[in-house]
Design a protein around this motif. Structure first.
Motif, mmCIF file in Angstrom:
data_model
loop_
_atom_site.group_PDB
_atom_site.id
_atom_site.type_symbol
_atom_site.label_atom_id
_atom_site.label_comp_id
_atom_site.label_asym_id
_atom_site.label_seq_id
_atom_site.Cartn_x
_atom_site.Cartn_y
_atom_site.Cartn_z
ATOM 1 N N VAL A 40 30.350 38.237 -85.023
ATOM 2 C CA VAL A 40 30.242 36.985 -84.389
ATOM 3 C C VAL A 40 30.065 36.033 -85.315
ATOM 4 C CG1 VAL A 40 29.187 35.663 -82.702
ATOM 5 C CG2 VAL A 40 29.709 38.185 -82.259
ATOM 6 N N CYS A 42 30.008 31.736 -85.099
ATOM 7 C CA CYS A 42 30.011 30.716 -84.203
ATOM 8 C C CYS A 42 29.452 29.544 -84.572
ATOM 9 C CB CYS A 42 29.697 31.225 -82.686
ATOM 10 S SG CYS A 42 28.077 31.878 -82.654
ATOM 11 N N ASN A 63 33.968 29.686 -81.549
ATOM 12 C CA ASN A 63 34.324 30.785 -82.059
ATOM 13 C C ASN A 63 34.856 30.430 -83.608
ATOM 14 O OD1 ASN A 63 35.137 33.179 -83.229
ATOM 15 N ND2 ASN A 63 36.209 34.019 -81.542
ATOM 16 N N ILE A 69 35.630 36.773 -79.353
ATOM 17 C CA ILE A 69 34.215 37.381 -78.862
ATOM 18 C C ILE A 69 34.747 37.523 -77.382
ATOM 19 C CG2 ILE A 69 32.177 36.456 -78.222
ATOM 20 C CD1 ILE A 69 32.298 34.457 -80.483
ATOM 21 N N TRP A 72 29.935 36.892 -73.822
ATOM 22 C CA TRP A 72 28.931 36.104 -74.754
ATOM 23 C C TRP A 72 27.636 35.893 -73.703
ATOM 24 C CZ3 TRP A 72 27.789 31.356 -72.468
ATOM 25 C CH2 TRP A 72 28.834 30.815 -71.567
ATOM 26 N N ASN A 137 24.825 36.406 -78.263
ATOM 27 C CA ASN A 137 24.561 37.950 -78.147
ATOM 28 C C ASN A 137 23.553 38.595 -78.936
ATOM 29 O OD1 ASN A 137 26.967 37.386 -76.534
ATOM 30 N ND2 ASN A 137 28.509 38.185 -77.877
#
Length: 145
Positions: A40, A42, A63, A69, A72, A137
């Motif tokens: 991930v 972001c 993202n 993703i 989330w 996450n």
């Protein structure tokens, strides 16, 4: 609100926002790493509309990675007495000062380069300091986001 007080509040917000984004969010985020969290990448944009005893918070999760993703959960915390009234474009919850936003059924996938937005309304008294960090996450400090 007098103009001087409003300018100071805006200046404090942007100073805090600049400090947050001066460091990678990974250095501010805590929690455990899920199986797909290592990939991930972001960014989180946080904006408010404050009227002195309440505010709306608008968050945009972008993202920045090369893979989608899939599902989330965004977590962050306040340092004051902000209380969640309602939220949209996600499932919002509050435990003490900790805020959790989980994707809605219709916005759980974020394509590479794509973004989702969610918002909520809060009440408060006293100061309304911006959050100092976000986690996506449950990404650990070693992960990119």
């Amino acid at each position: 609100m007098d103009p001087g007080r409003k300018r100071r509040a805006v200046r404090r917000f942007w100073t805090a926002a600049a400090a947050v984004f001066a460091l990678p969010l990974s250095m501010l985020a805590g929690g455990t790493t899920t199986a797909n969290a290592a990939s991930v990448q972001c960014s989180v944009d946080y904006k408010t509309n404050d009227w002195g005893s309440g505010f709306t918070a608008d968050l945009t999760l972008t993202n920045r990675g090369s893979a989608a993703i899939e599902g989330w959960t965004l977590t962050y915390g306040y340092t004051g007495n902000q209380k969640l009234a309602n939220g949209w474009n996600g499932t919002w919850s509050q435990a003490g000062q900790a805020i959790t936003v989980k994707n809605a059924s219709y916005n759980g996938t974020i394509a590479p380069g794509g973004a989702v937005s969610a918002g909520a309304q809060f009440s408060y008294s006293g100061s309304n300091a911006a959050p100092t960090g976000f986690a996506v996450n449950g990404t650990s400090r070693r992960s990119p986001c």
